[in-house]
Design a protein around this motif. Structure first.
Motif: not given
Length: 124
Positions: A113-119
């Motif tokens: 999530s931190m790298h992709t911004g996905a939840p």
């Protein structure tokens, strides 16, 4: 050795050593003035007691389970009790391993999530 030296050598407090005596986990000789004196074997006994406490055993269970370590005497009942305690530890180890695996999954999801911004995944 006196109580302070035993405490230093084992990393436990003198209060803990007195508690171990109260629970019949440890014995000491008394001098004429009432000072506690321990044998060299007390160091290993304290290490065993601490390991068993860390494994989740109660002082009562430790007192019941350690005679064969101290005096070399074992009974069928003692062996059954030791085996039961080992099974209990095996279950706790399996539960801890499962919790660790779940936590790893949560960490992986949070990292992603931190790298992709996905939840973060909700099934972790």
């Amino acid at each position: 050795m006196r109580i302070g030296e035993l405490a230093r050598r084992t990393g436990v407090t003198t209060r803990a050593l007195r508690y171990y005596e109260e629970q019949s986990l440890l014995t000491a000789e008394r001098s004429g003035s009432g000072q506690r004196h321990y044998t060299e074997s007390a160091v290993d006994r304290i290490r065993l007691i601490r390991q068993l406490y860390a494994a989740g055993l109660s002082s009562k269970a430790i007192a019941e389970l350690t005679p064969c370590v101290i005096d070399g005497k074992a009974t069928p009942e003692l062996l059954q009790r030791l085996a039961a305690e080992r099974e209990h530890l095996d279950r706790r180890i399996a539960d801890l391993a499962h919790a660790r695996d779940r936590l790893s999954s949560v960490i992986d999801g949070a990292s992603s999530s931190m790298h992709t911004g996905a939840p973060c995944r909700r099934d972790a």
